[in-house]
Write a protein that holds these residues in place. Structure first.
Motif, PDB file in Angstrom:
ATOM      1  N   GLN A   1       0.797  -1.223   0.000  1.00  0.00           N
ATOM      2  CA  GLN A   1       0.000   0.000   0.000  1.00  0.00           C
ATOM      3  C   GLN A   1       0.834   1.279   0.000  1.00  0.00           C
ATOM      4  O   GLN A   1       0.473   2.250  -0.690  1.00  0.00           O
ATOM      5  CB  GLN A   1      -0.978   0.014   1.174  1.00  0.00           C
TER       6      GLN A   1
ATOM      7  N   LEU B   1       0.658   4.145  -3.000  1.00  0.00           N
ATOM      8  CA  LEU B   1       0.228   5.524  -2.789  1.00  0.00           C
ATOM      9  C   LEU B   1       1.338   6.507  -3.145  1.00  0.00           C
ATOM     10  O   LEU B   1       1.067   7.584  -3.706  1.00  0.00           O
ATOM     11  CB  LEU B   1      -0.202   5.715  -1.325  1.00  0.00           C
TER      12      LEU B   1
ATOM     13  N   ALA C   1      -6.182   3.134   0.313  1.00  0.00           N
ATOM     14  CA  ALA C   1      -5.222   3.572  -0.709  1.00  0.00           C
ATOM     15  C   ALA C   1      -5.758   3.329  -2.120  1.00  0.00           C
ATOM     16  O   ALA C   1      -5.629   4.184  -3.008  1.00  0.00           O
ATOM     17  CB  ALA C   1      -3.892   2.845  -0.505  1.00  0.00           C
TER      18      ALA C   1
END
Length: 642
Positions: free
Chosen positions: A98, A102, A229
């Protein structure tokens, strides 16, 4: 804006000071001053935005985004390392996925998306800030006395209280940042800090059980963070915005398409709010010191999940798969967790299941997405935060003084600790008795469910609400029983604990008395701004006034007659020869037997394993169906474009 920034950064500065403050007296002074300052500024914020209803803030400082990105990377690296160290590889895997996802999005696409307002304050944010500042501050004060006893019971172990208070105040600052972020990347940043705070506090004692439970909480919250995310990436790349306010506005234009990122954000909220099948992390969190349970897992942190879902309510509802998925998961959790609470005698587990159930009801209200349902959901947030904090803290005090948190060991508590027993009875009454707040909120929720036309949810709230009477009445009966012969031990309670208990009792009563004002001046204006008005009156003003009068009469009568009885206490008949102390009797074969009162917990019928299995399977089916519909929606939309 200065007051908002103060509430974000002041607790974090206090956290750093407490990390190096080792002396008890110095810590006491710092925490009390900090709690008072936070409560005062929270009230100032409420007054400041009372008339306007809120404001938006641009905060266009490019360096902030890069600082957040660096901190996120460092936190991810930390999670990867501790996950590998403790062989909890799933935590490391989530961090590996994640955070780079991002960061890639921010550097490649997000950097070019214009964000008009990174922060905002509306009436819902103000309500949350009041809960964080006042209730959260009170819990930190309570923790001063509690953690002294905790350290005494763990004599010989290293004193890690500076770390404990550091994390608590870090969390409070992050929560204010979360509820005032309009930029979803900023909200994600604070969201992850609250998850790590929970991880650190659950694992505070560093026992094997605490460590395992802490990682369970971290893994489940990181799973929700991954959903968060993905939702951000979809929102930015498909809709060209990162603002929550913009997402809610374009919902009426894009229809089912906007339900896709909404479903990912709702999933993050479901995990944070400990809904089935993710509720085990909150139950495991009960190994942590009681202030942790009260702050993170009752009054504040889990409210981040329901805050997210309540904010998403305008783009949820019966008309799209995201809303249906959310409301059904919440409804199933409410019913199954309520049943599971019946079988528990451990007070903290009863409170844990009750918390999960009430969060489920709030999630259901947000999933329905009507103004009336959201009204009920926000009222549930308010009443639950105050009342459940009171109960958790009372249980912590009882445990340290009677040596047990088991309800079955609370015989004669009204004699041993009359003030504490009275406080607990106020908290329990606030959870399920008329005319107190939780029942009012459930009444409003039932009305909203009926208006929605979802018969399944109507049945769920009827049965689930009825079930709550079983475990609350059992507990209240234990507390109200007068057992002659017991000694009063209430002088052992720390003054900080008594102060916080008393304040929360007063808050419980005050909130019940002024809830019509909260509705008229805070909640209804918020709903009118978000939904364009209420389609129907949730509770008539006449009904509200009747409820307030009933609360006032109960408080008045209690104040007049409490402790005024002159009835003579006589020896108790104990189904045998009373040994003279009213606590033991001579049983068969001349054996001395200590009398006890015991409840029937019906574990054969409502055992937590059985309820969690049924609820977990049903909720998982709802989530899978939601994912399936989402994929189908994507395919059809892509096919239409082609």
């Amino acid at each position: 804006m200065g007051t908002i920034l103060f509430l974000i950064f002041f607790p974090m500065i206090i956290a750093l000071i407490l990390l190096v403050a080792k002396a008890d007296k110095l810590r006491d002074v710092i925490v009390k001053i900090a709690a008072l300052a936070m409560a005062a500024v929270s009230i100032v914020v409420a007054v400041q935005y009372f008339k306007s209803g809120g404001d938006t803030f641009a905060v266009h400082v490019e360096a902030i985004n890069y600082i957040m990105m660096v901190i996120e990377a460092l936190l991810a690296l930390y999670i990867i390392i501790v996950g590998i160290k403790h062989k909890k590889y799933l935590a490391s895997l989530f961090a590996v996925i994640q955070t780079p996802l991002l960061m890639w999005f921010e550097l490649s696409h997000g950097h070019h998306i214009e964000v008009g307002y990174n922060m905002y304050v509306d009436r819902l944010s103000v309500i949350m800030i009041l809960i964080i500042g006042i209730v959260g501050g009170l819990i930190t004060v309570y923790a001063l006395g509690y953690m002294k006893d905790f350290q005494h019971h763990h004599a010989g172990e290293s004193d890690r209280r500076p770390w404990f208070f550091f994390v608590m105040f870090l969390f409070l600052g992050a929560m204010v940042g979360l509820v005032t972020s309009n930029n979803m990347i900023w909200m994600y940043f604070f969201w992850e800090i609250t998850s790590l705070s929970s991880f650190w506090l659950i694992g505070y004692t560093k026992t094997e059980e605490a460590t395992n439970n802490a990682f369970r909480a971290l893994i489940m919250n990181l799973g929700g963070g991954l959903g968060f995310a993905i939702g951000i990436v979809i929102l930015g790349m498909v809709f060209g915005t990162l603002e929550l306010s913009s997402m809610l506005q374009i919902g009426t234009v894009y229809g089912d398409l906007v339900a896709i990122p909404a479903a990912f954000f709702a999933f993050a909220g479901i995990t944070k709010a400990a809904q089935m099948p993710f509720n085990s992390w909150l139950l495991g969190a009960m190994v942590a010191p009681t202030p942790t349970s009260a702050l993170l897992h009752s009054s504040t942190m889990v409210k981040a999940g329901v805050f997210m879902i309540i904010k998403l309510a305008p783009v949820l509802g019966m008309s799209n798969f995201a809303g249906i998925m959310t409301m059904m998961v919440g409804g199933i959790t409410f019913l199954m967790a309520s049943f599971a609470a019946i079988s528990q005698s451990n007070a903290k587990r009863v409170l844990a299941y009750s918390t999960i159930a009430n969060l489920g009801l709030i999630v259901t209200c947000g999933g329905i997405g009507t103004p009336e349902a959201v009204w009920a959901g926000v009222m549930l947030i308010i009443f639950h935060a105050v009342t459940k904090s009171l109960l958790f803290l009372c249980v912590g005090t009882a445990e340290h003084n009677i040596g047990s948190r088991d309800i079955e060991d609370m015989d004669g508590l009204f004699v041993r600790m009359p003030r504490l027993a009275g406080f607990m009875m106020v908290g329990i009454a606030g959870m399920f008795l008329a005319p107190f707040g939780m029942l009012i909120s459930k009444w409003a929720a039932m009305t909203a469910f009926v208006d929605s036309g979802n018969i399944i949810l109507v049945g769920i709230i009827c049965f689930g609400s009825a079930v709550t009477a079983f475990y609350w009445i059992k507990w209240m009966g234990k507390l109200s029983a007068i057992v002659a012969g017991e000694k009063n031990i209430e002088q052992n309670v720390h003054k900080e604990e008594t102060f916080v208990h008393t304040t929360l009792v007063i808050l419980t009563v005050v909130v019940c008395l002024i809830f019509p004002l909260i509705s008229a001046f805070m909640l209804v204006p918020y709903l009118e701004g978000v939904f364009g008005g209420l389609t129907s009156v949730v509770l008539s003003s006449g009904n509200m006034i009747i409820m307030v009068i009933m609360v006032a009469v109960i408080v008045l009568l209690t104040g007049i007659f409490f402790g005024k009885s002159k009835k003579k206490i006589v020896p108790i008949y104990l189904a045998g020869a009373n040994m003279g102390d009213n606590l033991t009797y001579q049983g068969s074969m001349g054996k001395e037997v200590r009398f006890s009162l015991r409840n029937w917990h019906m574990e054969h019928y409502f055992g937590e394993k059985k309820m969690n299995l049924i609820g977990g399977i049903a909720s998982t089916v709802m989530l899978i169906m939601g994912i399936g519909i989402m994929v189908g929606t994507l395919v059809s939309l892509l096919g239409g474009v082609a």
